[in-house]
Design a protein around this motif. Structure first.
Motif, PDB file in Angstrom:
ATOM      1  N   ALA A 168       0.849  -1.200   0.000  1.00 62.46           N
ATOM      2  CA  ALA A 168       0.000   0.000   0.000  1.00 62.46           C
ATOM      3  C   ALA A 168       0.879   1.242   0.000  1.00 62.46           C
ATOM      4  O   ALA A 168       1.997   1.233   0.524  1.00 62.46           O
ATOM      5  N   ILE A 169       0.357   2.325  -0.593  1.00 59.94           N
ATOM      6  CA  ILE A 169       1.047   3.614  -0.602  1.00 59.94           C
ATOM      7  C   ILE A 169       0.099   4.676  -0.064  1.00 59.94           C
ATOM      8  O   ILE A 169      -1.120   4.473  -0.044  1.00 59.94           O
ATOM      9  N   PRO A 170       0.617   5.820   0.398  1.00 55.51           N
ATOM     10  CA  PRO A 170      -0.265   6.895   0.863  1.00 55.51           C
ATOM     11  C   PRO A 170      -1.240   7.332  -0.233  1.00 55.51           C
ATOM     12  O   PRO A 170      -0.875   7.427  -1.411  1.00 55.51           O
ATOM     13  N   GLY A 171      -2.467   7.593   0.155  1.00 58.60           N
ATOM     14  CA  GLY A 171      -3.502   7.932  -0.809  1.00 58.60           C
ATOM     15  C   GLY A 171      -3.223   9.181  -1.617  1.00 58.60           C
ATOM     16  O   GLY A 171      -3.721   9.323  -2.732  1.00 58.60           O
ATOM     17  N   ARG A 172      -2.404  10.094  -1.084  1.00 64.12           N
ATOM     18  CA  ARG A 172      -2.123  11.343  -1.815  1.00 64.12           C
ATOM     19  C   ARG A 172      -1.347  11.101  -3.101  1.00 64.12           C
ATOM     20  O   ARG A 172      -1.260  11.984  -3.957  1.00 64.12           O
ATOM     21  N   HIS A 173      -0.762   9.895  -3.242  1.00 62.41           N
ATOM     22  CA  HIS A 173      -0.008   9.581  -4.454  1.00 62.41           C
ATOM     23  C   HIS A 173      -0.828   8.744  -5.434  1.00 62.41           C
ATOM     24  O   HIS A 173      -0.276   8.199  -6.386  1.00 62.41           O
ATOM     25  N   SER A 174      -2.140   8.648  -5.214  1.00 58.39           N
ATOM     26  CA  SER A 174      -2.969   7.760  -6.024  1.00 58.39           C
ATOM     27  C   SER A 174      -2.975   8.137  -7.510  1.00 58.39           C
ATOM     28  O   SER A 174      -3.140   7.263  -8.365  1.00 58.39           O
ATOM     29  N   GLN A 175      -2.791   9.422  -7.814  1.00 59.85           N
ATOM     30  CA  GLN A 175      -2.816   9.852  -9.208  1.00 59.85           C
ATOM     31  C   GLN A 175      -1.468   9.668  -9.907  1.00 59.85           C
ATOM     32  O   GLN A 175      -1.358   9.901 -11.116  1.00 59.85           O
ATOM     33  N   GLN A 176      -0.450   9.270  -9.157  1.00 56.26           N
ATOM     34  CA  GLN A 176       0.887   9.167  -9.719  1.00 56.26           C
ATOM     35  C   GLN A 176       1.301   7.728 -10.030  1.00 56.26           C
ATOM     36  O   GLN A 176       2.431   7.497 -10.465  1.00 56.26           O
ATOM     37  N   VAL A 177       0.406   6.782  -9.805  1.00 52.80           N
ATOM     38  CA  VAL A 177       0.736   5.385 -10.061  1.00 52.80           C
ATOM     39  C   VAL A 177      -0.309   4.793 -10.988  1.00 52.80           C
ATOM     40  O   VAL A 177      -1.488   5.147 -10.928  1.00 52.80           O
ATOM     41  N   LYS A 178       0.115   3.881 -11.865  1.00 55.52           N
ATOM     42  CA  LYS A 178      -0.809   3.292 -12.836  1.00 55.52           C
ATOM     43  C   LYS A 178      -0.381   1.858 -13.143  1.00 55.52           C
ATOM     44  O   LYS A 178       0.741   1.434 -12.817  1.00 55.52           O
ATOM     45  N   GLN A 179      -1.270   1.121 -13.775  1.00 54.54           N
ATOM     46  CA  GLN A 179      -0.961  -0.242 -14.178  1.00 54.54           C
ATOM     47  C   GLN A 179       0.214  -0.243 -15.157  1.00 54.54           C
ATOM     48  O   GLN A 179       0.300   0.604 -16.036  1.00 54.54           O
ATOM     49  N   GLY A 180       1.102  -1.188 -14.984  1.00 51.97           N
ATOM     50  CA  GLY A 180       2.278  -1.282 -15.835  1.00 51.97           C
ATOM     51  C   GLY A 180       3.522  -0.655 -15.233  1.00 51.97           C
ATOM     52  O   GLY A 180       4.633  -0.901 -15.712  1.00 51.97           O
ATOM     53  N   ASP A 181       3.363   0.182 -14.177  1.00 50.53           N
ATOM     54  CA  ASP A 181       4.531   0.764 -13.513  1.00 50.53           C
ATOM     55  C   ASP A 181       5.375  -0.341 -12.883  1.00 50.53           C
ATOM     56  O   ASP A 181       4.858  -1.360 -12.427  1.00 50.53           O
ATOM     57  N   LYS A 182       6.678  -0.118 -12.853  1.00 55.21           N
ATOM     58  CA  LYS A 182       7.596  -1.106 -12.299  1.00 55.21           C
ATOM     59  C   LYS A 182       7.909  -0.801 -10.836  1.00 55.21           C
ATOM     60  O   LYS A 182       7.952   0.366 -10.433  1.00 55.21           O
ATOM     61  N   ILE A 183       8.121  -1.847 -10.074  1.00 55.64           N
ATOM     62  CA  ILE A 183       8.585  -1.712  -8.702  1.00 55.64           C
ATOM     63  C   ILE A 183       9.820  -2.588  -8.531  1.00 55.64           C
ATOM     64  O   ILE A 183      10.056  -3.512  -9.316  1.00 55.64           O
TER      65      ILE A 183
END
Length: 377
Positions: free
Chosen positions: A209-224
């Motif tokens: 999980a990540i802080p909700g304030r970053h919800s617009q900065q992550v999307k499907q296909g992003d790498k971790i």
């Protein structure tokens, strides 16, 4: 007269001793200046190093914790009650989808099936004779429909019984690895009796999980990138699913990534440290971390203006090893005090020893332009 003479002698001795001490241990000029209430222009100045703010490229990065989940995980159970008559798997072995794993006694069901099939054969023969008679108009349509319905009912009963019989054969629902067996041949099982667990560990899911304030900065296909507890190796995974809503209790956004795990080196249930790179900024405001002063109401810095120290409250963002992002309170061109912070007070006169720019700080060894925000998983 004797008393007066003694007093004079004592004063002379004290004066002589004081003069001797003064000659042997002269006072420091700064202390003398403070003692007489004066002091030169440098007596109240604080020697500091400063940093001139300028926009810099910066990549936000979140580090959090997560858990490894199997791709699929099922506890096998029998859908019907009965005695186990066959076990067709080895503990810890790989199995294929549809593979027969366990058989429950179905002798009584087979007997019922044989009876129904006999009835079906009888009704089929009757239906054929009745159809012939109907074509020759020796019987009515109603008489034919009666036999036809009996045949249809017998056929439906057979299909229902076969569906029940199929439940006596426990098969693998997907490709995977079967765990430890909980039953033996001859034991009685029911719908609540666990038989074994089957899991698909290639691929595995990384749940975090990540802080909700970053919800617009992550999307499907992003790498971790992630590391497993007890293993220094870093693995790469791809985000494939994001929870559509932010948890109102924790204010976090649940995310899942997929790791192929071809060699099965990552075990389900393991604790992992996850690093997620967010959007890169080309004009971030960064200052040295040592310039920040934590306070009960927030964070403070000192600006150098007209040779004096001016306090300023700021809102901080993410940080790297040597730099911290400033979200509010600082603008490009501001001069930040980065050393001598403990001696600085509001309005202190400054003796600036060294001026550094953002380029000089970023050029020093072990300095990175990637900030990290830590959050609980």
């Amino acid at each position: 007269m004797n008393k007066t003479l003694k007093t004079i002698l004592i004063l002379v001795a004290v004066t002589a001793i004081g003069y001797f001490v003064y000659k042997q241990f002269p006072a420091e000029p700064e202390k003398i200046a403070r003692a007489d209430g004066g002091g030169g222009p440098m007596a109240q100045q604080v020697a500091v190093d400063v940093y001139v703010v300028s926009p810099s490229a910066f990549q936000n990065r979140i580090t959090t914790t997560g858990t490894v989940l199997p791709n699929e995980d099922v506890e096998l159970r029998s859908e019907i009650a009965g005695r186990v008559t066959g076990i067709n798997f080895e503990e810890g072995s790989r199995v294929r989808k549809g593979q027969l794993l366990l058989t429950v006694n179905d002798a009584d069901l087979r007997a019922q099936l044989q009876k129904l099939e006999s009835n079906q054969k009888l009704y089929r023969e009757m239906e054929e004779r009745q159809r012939t008679l109907l074509e020759k108009e020796y019987i009515s349509a109603q008489e034919y429909d009666q036999v036809s319905n009996q045949l249809a009912t017998a056929t439906a009963d057979i299909q229902a019984l076969k569906a029940t019989m199929a439940k006596a054969y426990v098969r693998a629902p997907f490709d995977g690895v079967i765990g430890l067996r909980q039953v033996s041949e001859g034991s009685y099982v029911s719908a609540t009796t666990p038989i074994a667990r089957i899991v698909d560990v290639s691929p595995v899911k990384i749940d975090f999980a990540i802080p909700g304030r970053h919800s617009q900065q992550v999307k499907q296909g992003d790498k971790i990138s992630f590391t497993v507890e007890g293993n220094p190796e870093t693995y790469q995974a791809s985000i494939y699913a994001i929870q559509p809503n932010i948890d109102p209790t924790t204010r976090t956004l649940q995310i899942r990534a997929l790791f192929d795990n071809k060699n099965q080196e990552v075990k389900p249930g393991a604790f992992v440290n996850v690093s997620l790179a967010l959007k890169e900024s080309d004009d971030a405001i960064l200052i040295p971390t040592e310039a920040i002063i934590p306070e009960a109401t927030g964070h403070k810095i000192y600006l150098a203006k007209n040779g004096k120290a001016v306090p300023k409250m700021v809102k901080i963002g993410q940080r790297s090893e040597t730099l911290i992002q400033i979200m509010e309170g600082v603008t490009p061109g501001d001069t930040i005090i980065r050393s001598g912070i403990l001696q600085v007070r509001d309005g202190s006169k400054l003796n600036i020893r060294k001026v550094q720019s953002a380029e000089e700080v970023l050029a020093t060894p072990n300095t990175t332009q990637s900030g990290t925000e830590e959050t609980a998983g």
